[in-house]
Scaffold this motif. Structure first.
Motif, PDB file in Angstrom:
ATOM      1  N   ILE A 242       7.489  -6.072  13.953  1.00 54.52           N
ATOM      2  CA  ILE A 242       7.491  -5.486  15.288  1.00 54.52           C
ATOM      3  C   ILE A 242       7.936  -4.023  15.159  1.00 54.52           C
ATOM      4  O   ILE A 242       9.036  -3.767  14.666  1.00 54.52           O
ATOM      5  N   PRO A 243       7.079  -3.075  15.568  1.00 53.69           N
ATOM      6  CA  PRO A 243       5.711  -3.222  16.084  1.00 53.69           C
ATOM      7  C   PRO A 243       4.723  -3.580  14.982  1.00 53.69           C
ATOM      8  O   PRO A 243       5.075  -3.572  13.808  1.00 53.69           O
ATOM      9  N   ASN A 244       3.477  -3.869  15.342  1.00 57.17           N
ATOM     10  CA  ASN A 244       2.500  -4.393  14.396  1.00 57.17           C
ATOM     11  C   ASN A 244       1.444  -3.372  13.987  1.00 57.17           C
ATOM     12  O   ASN A 244       0.274  -3.693  13.845  1.00 57.17           O
ATOM     13  N   VAL A 245       1.822  -2.133  13.810  1.00 56.79           N
ATOM     14  CA  VAL A 245       0.952  -1.082  13.290  1.00 56.79           C
ATOM     15  C   VAL A 245       1.507  -0.688  11.922  1.00 56.79           C
ATOM     16  O   VAL A 245       2.687  -0.313  11.813  1.00 56.79           O
ATOM     17  N   TYR A 246       0.624  -0.733  10.858  1.00 56.67           N
ATOM     18  CA  TYR A 246       1.149  -0.644   9.500  1.00 56.67           C
ATOM     19  C   TYR A 246       0.402   0.396   8.675  1.00 56.67           C
ATOM     20  O   TYR A 246      -0.753   0.731   8.937  1.00 56.67           O
ATOM     21  N   ILE A 247       1.105   0.856   7.648  1.00 55.55           N
ATOM     22  CA  ILE A 247       0.514   1.633   6.563  1.00 55.55           C
ATOM     23  C   ILE A 247       0.823   0.904   5.259  1.00 55.55           C
ATOM     24  O   ILE A 247       1.829   0.204   5.154  1.00 55.55           O
ATOM     25  N   PHE A 248      -0.080   1.081   4.228  1.00 58.24           N
ATOM     26  CA  PHE A 248       0.036   0.306   2.996  1.00 58.24           C
ATOM     27  C   PHE A 248       0.156   1.225   1.791  1.00 58.24           C
ATOM     28  O   PHE A 248      -0.359   2.346   1.781  1.00 58.24           O
ATOM     29  N   LYS A 249       0.841   0.711   0.752  1.00 60.05           N
ATOM     30  CA  LYS A 249       0.907   1.393  -0.547  1.00 60.05           C
ATOM     31  C   LYS A 249       0.007   0.656  -1.532  1.00 60.05           C
ATOM     32  O   LYS A 249      -0.575  -0.391  -1.214  1.00 60.05           O
ATOM     33  N   GLU A 250      -0.121   1.200  -2.761  1.00 60.57           N
ATOM     34  CA  GLU A 250      -0.948   0.546  -3.768  1.00 60.57           C
ATOM     35  C   GLU A 250      -0.319  -0.785  -4.187  1.00 60.57           C
ATOM     36  O   GLU A 250       0.896  -0.972  -4.118  1.00 60.57           O
ATOM     37  N   TRP A 251      -1.187  -1.692  -4.632  1.00 57.37           N
ATOM     38  CA  TRP A 251      -0.740  -3.003  -5.074  1.00 57.37           C
ATOM     39  C   TRP A 251      -0.117  -2.913  -6.464  1.00 57.37           C
ATOM     40  O   TRP A 251      -0.462  -2.039  -7.266  1.00 57.37           O
ATOM     41  N   GLU A 252       0.786  -3.869  -6.739  1.00 51.04           N
ATOM     42  CA  GLU A 252       1.387  -3.990  -8.070  1.00 51.04           C
ATOM     43  C   GLU A 252       1.084  -5.374  -8.634  1.00 51.04           C
ATOM     44  O   GLU A 252       1.247  -6.384  -7.934  1.00 51.04           O
ATOM     45  N   HIS A 253       0.625  -5.384  -9.867  1.00 49.33           N
ATOM     46  CA  HIS A 253       0.388  -6.649 -10.584  1.00 49.33           C
ATOM     47  C   HIS A 253       1.521  -6.809 -11.592  1.00 49.33           C
ATOM     48  O   HIS A 253       1.649  -6.012 -12.524  1.00 49.33           O
ATOM     49  N   ARG A 254       2.348  -7.826 -11.405  1.00 51.56           N
ATOM     50  CA  ARG A 254       3.514  -8.046 -12.256  1.00 51.56           C
ATOM     51  C   ARG A 254       3.494  -9.466 -12.818  1.00 51.56           C
ATOM     52  O   ARG A 254       2.821 -10.363 -12.288  1.00 51.56           O
ATOM     53  N   SER A 255       4.271  -9.648 -13.896  1.00 54.18           N
ATOM     54  CA  SER A 255       4.415 -10.982 -14.481  1.00 54.18           C
ATOM     55  C   SER A 255       5.335 -11.828 -13.598  1.00 54.18           C
ATOM     56  O   SER A 255       5.933 -11.336 -12.636  1.00 54.18           O
ATOM     57  N   GLU A 256       5.445 -13.119 -13.960  1.00 49.22           N
ATOM     58  CA  GLU A 256       6.348 -13.984 -13.201  1.00 49.22           C
ATOM     59  C   GLU A 256       7.783 -13.506 -13.278  1.00 49.22           C
ATOM     60  O   GLU A 256       8.612 -13.892 -12.446  1.00 49.22           O
ATOM     61  N   TYR A 257       8.100 -12.662 -14.261  1.00 52.27           N
ATOM     62  CA  TYR A 257       9.449 -12.113 -14.420  1.00 52.27           C
ATOM     63  C   TYR A 257       9.505 -10.655 -13.967  1.00 52.27           C
ATOM     64  O   TYR A 257      10.366  -9.898 -14.390  1.00 52.27           O
ATOM     65  N   LEU A 258       8.523 -10.286 -13.078  1.00 51.49           N
ATOM     66  CA  LEU A 258       8.501  -8.981 -12.398  1.00 51.49           C
ATOM     67  C   LEU A 258       8.346  -7.811 -13.354  1.00 51.49           C
ATOM     68  O   LEU A 258       8.714  -6.678 -13.023  1.00 51.49           O
ATOM     69  N   GLU A 259       7.763  -8.033 -14.524  1.00 47.95           N
ATOM     70  CA  GLU A 259       7.435  -6.936 -15.431  1.00 47.95           C
ATOM     71  C   GLU A 259       6.074  -6.355 -15.017  1.00 47.95           C
ATOM     72  O   GLU A 259       5.104  -7.086 -14.855  1.00 47.95           O
ATOM     73  N   LEU A 260       6.012  -5.024 -14.852  1.00 47.45           N
ATOM     74  CA  LEU A 260       4.801  -4.374 -14.357  1.00 47.45           C
ATOM     75  C   LEU A 260       3.681  -4.474 -15.383  1.00 47.45           C
ATOM     76  O   LEU A 260       3.848  -4.096 -16.545  1.00 47.45           O
ATOM     77  N   ILE A 261       2.527  -4.991 -14.932  1.00 43.97           N
ATOM     78  CA  ILE A 261       1.349  -5.083 -15.795  1.00 43.97           C
ATOM     79  C   ILE A 261       0.384  -3.945 -15.477  1.00 43.97           C
ATOM     80  O   ILE A 261      -0.074  -3.235 -16.372  1.00 43.97           O
ATOM     81  N   ARG A 262       0.060  -3.714 -14.192  1.00 49.67           N
ATOM     82  CA  ARG A 262      -0.862  -2.654 -13.786  1.00 49.67           C
ATOM     83  C   ARG A 262      -0.697  -2.407 -12.293  1.00 49.67           C
ATOM     84  O   ARG A 262      -0.068  -3.191 -11.577  1.00 49.67           O
ATOM     85  N   SER A 263      -1.276  -1.289 -11.813  1.00 45.85           N
ATOM     86  CA  SER A 263      -1.303  -0.930 -10.397  1.00 45.85           C
ATOM     87  C   SER A 263      -2.752  -0.928  -9.923  1.00 45.85           C
ATOM     88  O   SER A 263      -3.666  -0.544 -10.668  1.00 45.85           O
ATOM     89  N   LEU A 264      -2.954  -1.331  -8.668  1.00 45.20           N
ATOM     90  CA  LEU A 264      -4.292  -1.422  -8.088  1.00 45.20           C
ATOM     91  C   LEU A 264      -4.316  -0.655  -6.771  1.00 45.20           C
ATOM     92  O   LEU A 264      -3.378  -0.757  -5.972  1.00 45.20           O
ATOM     93  N   PRO A 265      -5.391   0.087  -6.503  1.00 39.78           N
ATOM     94  CA  PRO A 265      -5.453   0.878  -5.256  1.00 39.78           C
ATOM     95  C   PRO A 265      -5.578  -0.022  -4.038  1.00 39.78           C
ATOM     96  O   PRO A 265      -6.171  -1.100  -4.086  1.00 39.78           O
TER      97      PRO A 265
END
Length: 805
Positions: A325-348
């Motif tokens: 609330i409110p329901n108007v949003y902006i987004f950042k790039e996606w993150e692909h991480r391992s099950e232990y939150l280690e960064l593998i790659r970023s996606l637009p």
């Protein structure tokens, strides 16, 4: 027979048609029966229709005949059976048998049962003043209970002379909603019985409680605040009775239960947080009841994000679904991480929060897409300067099993022992089958699967993932087991293979000590290395004194070394020594602890020898100088001294020191060579010289006649001790040169004795009260003072002969 059966059937039919009559105990019962002809009436009763009476006469064989009477009034046809003091023994079926004018038999049946009146009629929740309490506009239940009688009757609720509820039950409940008109109204519960006519009843008064009236101000059902604002709302109420409780509760959405917050009428929350949002309830109570009102507090806060996945062979999409609330949003790039939150790659990302997972050229399996995908979005509501919040999805795409890159292509086993082969893999969905070629599974042990954390390479990044581990126990029975093996895993999507080599590896075998060479302050250790278990090994020497507990450790890092010298040990001390080895698999067992004793020290022997021999050499030099000057007196009577100089014609020949004579090649204890002990027999050519308090002598040349004659040996025995003093052999004619040696009284603090080896028996104790030589003074001009060496040898031979005798 058939006729009797038919009769019985008719009799039972008649019995079934008979009404049951109930009578109370001790009640008088009259059973009516009218005579139809001149034939007398016959009464039958229980048990088994026993004859009770014929005509007006009662059967006196009845045990209860005194309670039965035939009631007949002259001029009438009634011959009624009267039962006085009815009891439970009188229960049963009675019949009156009579004949009509046509001589046809007619029977009348009466079924008598013991009656019981209902009792213990009570009204539930009745107070001591016959009052029950209810709440305004809240369902009230009036419950009446009774112990039923025989026969069963009915219960009824009556109010305002009107029956409001009736039923043939033992517990009757009347439900209704009390109103203000019902306050102090009377309600009666009663029993009814058509058979016995016995009635019980009980009346109570209804007291209706009136709860307070409650409302919240500001008078809104919804209050909207931004996170960080202050909240202040009020709980208002009206009540004719005194308030017993006022409280604020918050409705917990998780379990739909109220959580108490505070007990004051004003609800204030400073710096409100998102966790404070929700429905709040104010409740006010008095002795009449409770009333409440509620309000919903809406707090603007950053969104909660959900992530979904839609995938097929040509299209794979991730959707970011924020909810805030409110329901108007902006987004950042996606993150692909391992099950232990280690960064593998970023996606637009896109403006809608939806992305396509790209296909990689040459990609044949989707296992690299496995992991956590994180979407971050914001609705411009920040908390502590954090503008974006995150949502995530664990993606586990289906595919055939795959082996992670951290698997060991070389695995190890120990010949003749059980070993474990481990293979790490990931499989979605679950495995359906596995095999190993050649098959080395043991029938006595089973393989196992377990969930583990494994290291894998995804998109050229080494990360930890959740996988599974296959463990196969193997008994390595012979060397043929050390060879390549292939593991095959299968699921519903296909199969994968992994090949490894089984090699030998284990902890090292305990090394063997082969030789220990102790010395005074060191020990030389030699050992034989055992099998190194397939890896390079190092050795560890442990040693300690026997009277100590802690081991000292020496690390030998050279695996080719098999000897070592340990320095810094204490002489004449017992030690223990042992050995073990180590490789990357662990430590071998320790060898047996072997004791050894270091040698005795000889360091003080040389010092003692020097301290004793130097004064003697000085004395000999002085005597030799006196001899050259013709002063021979100092050379006389040397047989009285402990030290034995032998002087030939040319001068002094040799000096023999019995004190340092070794026995069995053993070195004397250093304690026996105390440097503080006085020198017993250092001789200088000076008159009346005193050495400590032990010996003084005069070196003035004197001559005395030789009572033994020329070239005669003189043997002087010392007391009766076990040792003996060697003789001083003189080469002379009839006179001897001599030195007067005078022993003073035994000095205090020192024991004057001739010492033997360490810890051995003392050889000689000196008696200072005796003199061993008493030659008369004489003068000699000849320089031929001592015999030759041959004469000396002859004298020793004769001396030994005398000792043997």
């Amino acid at each position: 027979m058939l006729t009797e059966i038919v009769c019985l059937i008719f009799i039972f039919q008649d019995l079934l048609a008979v009404n049951v009559s109930y009578h109370f105990e001790n009640e008088t019962v009259i059973l009516p029966c009218e005579q139809l002809s001149n034939n007398s009436i016959i009464w039958h009763g229980p048990p088994n229709f026993f004859i009770y009476a014929i005509g007006k006469t009662i059967n006196q064989k009845l045990p209860k005949s005194d309670r039965f009477v035939i009631v007949h009034t002259n001029g009438t046809n009634q011959y009624n059976l009267k039962i006085r003091y009815f009891s439970i023994d009188d229960r049963g079926i009675y019949k009156c048998v009579r004949r009509d004018p046509k001589d046809k038999v007619q029977e009348m049946y009466f079924n008598l049962e013991m009656a019981k009146a209902p009792r213990n009629l009570t009204i539930k929740n009745e107070s001591s003043n016959n009052t029950v309490y209810g709440y305004l506009n809240k369902t009230l239940s009036l419950t009446c209970n009774v112990i039923e009688g025989i026969p069963k009757g009915k219960l009824v609720w009556i109010t305002n002379n009107e029956t409001v509820k009736e039923a043939a039950v033992s517990s009757l409940v009347f439900y209704f909603l009390p109103t203000q008109k019902d306050h102090l109204k009377l309600f009666t519960c009663a029993t009814r019985s058509n058979t016995t006519g016995h009635i019980l009843q009980h009346t109570v008064r209804l007291f209706v409680y009136m709860p307070p009236d409650v409302w919240i101000s500001p008078n809104h059902k919804l209050v909207i605040l931004k996170e960080g604002d202050d909240l202040s709302i009020y709980c208002n109420y009206s009540s004719e009775l005194e308030i017993t409780e006022l409280k604020w509760d918050r409705l917990v959405q998780m379990n739909s239960q109220l959580e108490n917050i505070q007990s004051s009428s004003t609800l204030s929350i400073r710096n409100i947080k998102r966790k404070h949002g929700g429905q709040y309830v104010c409740t006010v109570s008095n002795m009449a009841g409770t009333d409440s009102d509620s309000v919903t507090i809406e707090v603007h806060y950053p969104p909660k994000i959900e992530v979904s996945f839609v995938g097929n062979k040509t299209d794979r999409k991730l959707r970011c679904i924020p909810d805030g609330i409110p329901n108007v949003y902006i987004f950042k790039e996606w993150e692909h991480r391992s099950e232990y939150l280690e960064l593998i790659r970023s996606l637009p990302n896109s403006e809608t929060g939806t992305i396509n997972i790209p296909f990689i050229k040459g990609e044949t399996d989707r296992h690299q897409d496995r992991g956590i995908y994180i979407c971050k979005a914001s609705n411009n509501v920040s908390i502590k300067d954090e503008l974006f919040t995150a949502g995530e999805l664990l993606l586990q795409p289906d595919g055939k099993p795959y082996f992670v890159t951290s698997n060991n292509e070389t695995q190890y086993g120990l010949l003749g022992h059980m070993s474990s082969i481990t293979v790490d893999f990931v499989s979605f969905p679950k495995l359906t089958n596995f095999s190993i070629t050649p098959d080395i599974t043991n029938s006595n042990s089973s393989y196992t699967f377990e969930n583990v954390t494994v290291l894998d390479t995804l998109y050229n990044k080494s990360v930890n993932v959740n996988g599974r581990r296959l463990t196969i126990p193997v008994k390595v029975e012979n060397k043929t087991f050390f060879q390549p093996y292939t593991v095959k895993l299968s699921n519903q999507n296909g199969s994968s293979n992994f090949t490894f080599i089984l090699s030998s590896a284990s902890k090292p075998i305990t090394p063997e000590i082969v030789n220990i060479v102790p010395k005074k302050r060191q020990v030389m250790l030699s050992w034989r290395a055992g099998f190194n278990g397939g890896f390079s090994q190092t050795f560890f020497i442990e040693y300690r004194r026997r009277d100590e507990e802690k081991w000292k450790v020496i690390h030998i890092k050279d695996h080719n070394q098999n000897t070592y010298s340990i320095d810094g040990l204490t002489p004449e001390t017992e030690y223990l020594i042992r050995l073990f080895s180590r490789n990357i698999k662990g430590d071998s067992g320790s060898s047996d602890a072997i004791p050894f004793i270091t040698d005795a020290t000889h360091e003080n022997d040389n010092l003692g020898f020097i301290l004793l021999i130097v004064p003697l050499l000085i004395a000999v030099a002085v005597l030799y100088w006196q001899y050259k000057k013709g002063k021979l007196r100092a050379l006389e009577r040397l047989s009285c001294c402990k030290w034995q100089p032998f002087i030939d014609a040319g001068g002094i020949g040799a000096v023999e020191n019995n004190f340092y004579e070794n026995q069995n090649n053993e070195v004397h204890n250093a304690a026996a060579q105390n440097m503080d002990m006085p020198v017993y027999n250092s001789i200088e050519r000076r008159a009346h010289l005193s050495i400590g308090q032990c010996v003084s002598y005069s070196a003035t040349p004197k001559r005395k006649p030789n009572p033994l004659g020329k070239r005669k040996n003189d043997i002087a025995f010392v007391g009766a001790s076990s040792g003996f003093a060697k003789t001083a052999e003189s080469k002379c004619t009839d006179e001897l040169n001599y030195i007067d040696v005078c022993f003073e009284p035994k000095p205090s603090g020192h024991k004057f004795q001739i010492h033997g080896s360490d810890n051995k028996t003392d050889y000689v104790d000196i008696d200072f009260s005796k003199r061993i030589c008493s030659f008369a003074e004489s003068e000699r001009n000849s320089d031929d003072d001592f015999s030759s060496i041959d004469d000396i040898k002859m004298m020793k031979k004769e001396q030994n002969g005398n000792l043997q005798k």
